[in-house]
Scaffold this motif. Structure first.
Motif, PDB file in Angstrom:
ATOM      1  N   UNK A 333     -34.286  -6.218 -41.765  1.00 59.08           N
ATOM      2  CA  UNK A 333     -33.020  -5.472 -41.846  1.00 59.08           C
ATOM      3  C   UNK A 333     -33.075  -4.206 -41.006  1.00 59.08           C
ATOM      4  N   UNK A 334     -34.182  -3.457 -41.171  1.00 56.99           N
ATOM      5  CA  UNK A 334     -34.305  -2.200 -40.429  1.00 56.99           C
ATOM      6  C   UNK A 334     -34.325  -2.487 -38.927  1.00 56.99           C
ATOM      7  N   UNK A 335     -35.172  -3.420 -38.503  1.00 59.73           N
ATOM      8  CA  UNK A 335     -35.276  -3.723 -37.065  1.00 59.73           C
ATOM      9  C   UNK A 335     -33.938  -4.221 -36.532  1.00 59.73           C
ATOM     10  N   UNK A 336     -33.273  -5.068 -37.290  1.00 58.16           N
ATOM     11  CA  UNK A 336     -31.974  -5.595 -36.859  1.00 58.16           C
ATOM     12  C   UNK A 336     -30.960  -4.481 -36.672  1.00 58.16           C
ATOM     13  N   UNK A 337     -30.922  -3.548 -37.624  1.00 60.26           N
ATOM     14  CA  UNK A 337     -29.982  -2.426 -37.515  1.00 60.26           C
ATOM     15  C   UNK A 337     -30.328  -1.548 -36.308  1.00 60.26           C
ATOM     16  N   UNK A 338     -31.633  -1.343 -36.073  1.00 61.63           N
ATOM     17  CA  UNK A 338     -32.064  -0.523 -34.936  1.00 61.63           C
ATOM     18  C   UNK A 338     -31.656  -1.207 -33.627  1.00 61.63           C
ATOM     19  N   UNK A 339     -31.913  -2.501 -33.548  1.00 62.05           N
ATOM     20  CA  UNK A 339     -31.566  -3.255 -32.334  1.00 62.05           C
ATOM     21  C   UNK A 339     -30.058  -3.166 -32.061  1.00 62.05           C
ATOM     22  N   UNK A 340     -29.276  -3.371 -33.117  1.00 65.81           N
ATOM     23  CA  UNK A 340     -27.815  -3.326 -32.963  1.00 65.81           C
ATOM     24  C   UNK A 340     -27.366  -1.938 -32.512  1.00 65.81           C
TER      25      UNK A 340
END
Lengths: 489, 489
Positions: A333-340
């Motif tokens: 979740x954290x990585x996905x939000x950062x990527x987005x």
């Protein structure tokens, strides 16, 4: 199910290597509101270790025994279970149903429903934003996420690897319960496996654990309670013991693709010799990093970036932070939000409890071990808190007098402990041991994660008669302890 | 056990009328670190309603059925329960053991071990700091605490009271399970009683509830789930229905001290006539205030003081704030701390989360209803939050796909809902419906009580595979909902 991807396509916004809970969550969170596209690469079953070979089948194998264990200790139910045993075939069928008969169609469908593509094959990072799979090179416009999980570690004792031991996958996929079993290790996988294999009819189970207790990374009383219970069920638990060497004849029938192992002869470090039908090695896991093109040793920062590469992320077991599904999902979740955020040019959020910073390393990992009794842990143990330099105050209480336990078993046994930070008077950790404490654990996870002060917990009143009433017992004991200190000083 | 008190003694620091969970907790907290002494007055069993006639026996009667209900839906266990039924005598024996065979020696001993005296008799406030008991007058140097609990309410339909109906005490103390039963009411006591009496063999149970759903003070989906389940088990649930009149022949055998009731004929408001063997009235409770010398209507302030009398406290059911054991205990703690502080001349604490202020009225009451499925509630329902004027956002999710449910039942059904305060982005309430959600409820109680922001809950990761993972599902659904609003606006 293949061919969901145009074979000529060579570029996506996000490329995820590995499709377990961490990888698929990263793909979902990177794409769901951002307009980015993503592909996931998987050489085995889409969905990964957890739903097919780890948490899900192990809990499927354990749930019936948990229920019967409680029933055998409950007047009115005990009587009707008296001459009955677990229906082994029924339990195995249920496990097979919960792992979808090792068919990943459902997971592939879910990914496609999110608009995430899937490529079957072995992915490997080969350069900046570049991944090789099935001999092709794929480029990521924004980010590569490595989520290749972990592999079991096999100690290098002479003959052990050659004896073709079982690892976690084999034991969760068990079809024929071995009559005589050696378990190497005393952690979660070892303790849970011993529980269900004994319930399913293994006659002789010997566990050897190097340290002086089971579940060595947990509060000592947890391992003691689990060892007591395993021993009472007939498991031979050997502490401060290890395997010296193993000899076993392996017959390989190449034509039929079968491997038959005869009985294994195991010499223990203490000098004893055991003869067993199978050996389960549950001696820890290692990140599956090098095969994915990551170095053997690396670190991730609080955004899950590998060694400061802002385009390369590692989430889940491969990050080396923990080997827990829910933590992998959280990192995803954290990585996905950062990527987005980065892909859309947004600055990373730096406010408290932002979604771009992995707070788990701040010590709020929770974990439930589904032994009998269950062990639920949130945050730090006392030892871990001391190791991190906290000024620590602890309090413990027996669960056997809490009505929430007494109403569900005739002989409820359990224990709870809080680890409090003296400086801030907030909770650093909590451990609960007992039947049905699995869900109770989350109350401590919320308190630890949010930094709820002990004085606020005093007003969070657990419903009577549930086990959550133990919070009041713990806080009452903390008062008494503090009053005693005050009188003495 | 009597005679623990010098019969000439007429003064204590604190006099507590009533010895249930609220009263005994007030006595403990008033005295434990303050040096004050206290006496408790009790006309019935020391320990009060909860351990003998309410929560404890009801949960003792329900626990076996909860276990079997889960077992009948669990492959590997289902097979061995196929032709087996609850051992009714075993269940009743277990209930008797958990209520200590209606013997209060243990509770008296606990009070004495705290240094709290006990007088058997009916206590009544007769003036400032003055209580009458057994014709004697007792004075309190500092405080009088009234903790006399509540009594069941009986509607005044013609013939109902004369039919000698059962109330909550009778149904928790059941020895012979009635074959045909009418339950008047659809709240907690009605729903739980229907569950265990059906499990224990009642053949025909009819429930009549005036409103359009069971558990009318809870989220609507809770009552729907419980009604569905009761109906599936064979209970006839009638909504928007009530009793018009009852006729029953009662034979009183004065010599033997027995009352025999024949079948009761009940006319329902809808016009139907029922013949039943017993009637259970579960139509709510009323504070037992007037018998204790309190006015019929009064209010308590945030220190549990009655109408501004700083020496007179009302805690537990009699305070009219709730009818829950754990809330009574909480009020006892607050009142006890206030009494101890005032008696020693200390100022009351006014800092956040102080121990001298009852915060429960701020909306953090939690409650678990042990129906099948269980209903767990923390804080406010949506309707209650709207009634208090909050700007409310809600989110719901199905629990059937959460692995924590799927591993424990083959057909897990459940639902969860959060009520969020839009202004502060904190949780106002949560409701969970499903098997084994009892302990999960406390995670919401902690969040509601401590005012944990939703953004912090995002980092409180429930262990896989437990039901607490539902928090992530709920917060994910909240994201999606908010994103949809953003796109639309």
């Amino acid at each position: 199910m293949t061919g969901t991807v145009n074979p000529d396509r060579a570029e996506w916004d996000v490329v995820v290597i590995g499709t377990g809970p961490a990888g698929e969550t990263a793909a979902l969170y990177a794409t769901r509101f951002s307009g980015l596209d993503a592909v996931m690469i998987e050489p085995e079953l889409v969905g990964g270790e957890c739903p097919f070979w780890a948490c899900v089948p192990s809990k499927a194998l354990l749930a019936p025994e948990h229920l019967l264990s409680a029933g055998r200790d409950l007047g009115g139910v005990r009587e009707l279970l008296a001459d009955r045993h677990l229906d082994v075939e029924g339990v195995l069928r249920r496990r097979d149903a919960l792992v979808d008969h090792y068919d990943d169609t459902g997971f592939v469908g879910t990914a496609l429903s999110w608009g995430v593509d899937v490529i079957r094959g072995k992915g490997r990072v080969t350069g900046e934003k570049t991944v090789e799979v099935n001999g092709r090179t794929i480029r990521a416009r924004h980010a590569v996420v490595v989520a290749t999980g972990s592999v079991p570690y096999c100690p290098d004792n002479p003959g052990l690897a050659e004896a073709r031991p079982w690892f976690s996958r084999d034991v969760t996929a068990v079809r024929e319960v071995p009559r005589r079993l050696l378990i190497v290790g005393g952690g979660l996988v070892a303790c849970e496996s011993a529980t269900w294999l004994r319930a399913l009819g293994a006659v002789q189970i010997t566990m050897v654990e190097r340290s002086d207790r089971l579940l060595p990374s947990q509060e000592p009383f947890a391992g003691v309670a689990v060892a007591d219970s395993l021993r009472a069920s007939g498991v031979d638990v050997r502490l401060r013991e290890s395997v010296e060497r193993v000899s076993r004849e392996i017959v390989t029938d190449a034509g039929a693709g079968l491997v038959h192992g005869g009985p294994a002869v195991v010499l223990l470090a203490g000098g004893e010799e055991l003869v067993v039908d199978e050996i389960l090695v549950a001696a820890g896991r290692r990140p599956a990093s090098t095969a994915a093109g990551l170095p053997e040793r690396f670190t991730v920062d609080e955004h899950l970036n590998v060694d400061g590469h802002p385009w390369l992320y590692a989430v889940g077991d491969v990050s080396g932070e923990s080997y827990l599904t829910h933590i992998g999902k959280y990192q995803g979740r954290v990585a996905g939000e950062v990527i987005a955020a980065r892909a859309t040019g947004a600055a990373l959020d730096e406010t408290p409890f932002n979604r771009h910073t992995d707070r788990i390393r701040a010590g709020s990992v929770a974990q439930v071990i589904f032994t009998d009794p269950e062990v639920g842990v949130a945050g730090l143990t006392e030892a871990a808190a001391l190791a991190r330099g906290h000024d620590v105050e602890t309090v413990e209480t027996d669960l056997s007098q809490v009505y929430g336990g007494r109403v569900q078993r005739d002989h409820y046994r359990g224990r709870a402990k809080l680890v409090v930070d003296r400086r801030t008077d907030t909770l650093l950790g909590a451990t609960f041991v007992g039947t049905n404490i699995a869900e109770l654990t989350h109350s401590a996870t919320v308190a630890v994660t949010a930094g709820v002060p002990v004085r606020a917990l005093w007003h969070a009143i657990g419903s009577f008669p549930t086990l959550s009433e133990v919070w009041s017992y713990l806080l009452e004991a903390l008062d008494t302890q503090r009053m005693a200190w005050t009188s003495r000083s």
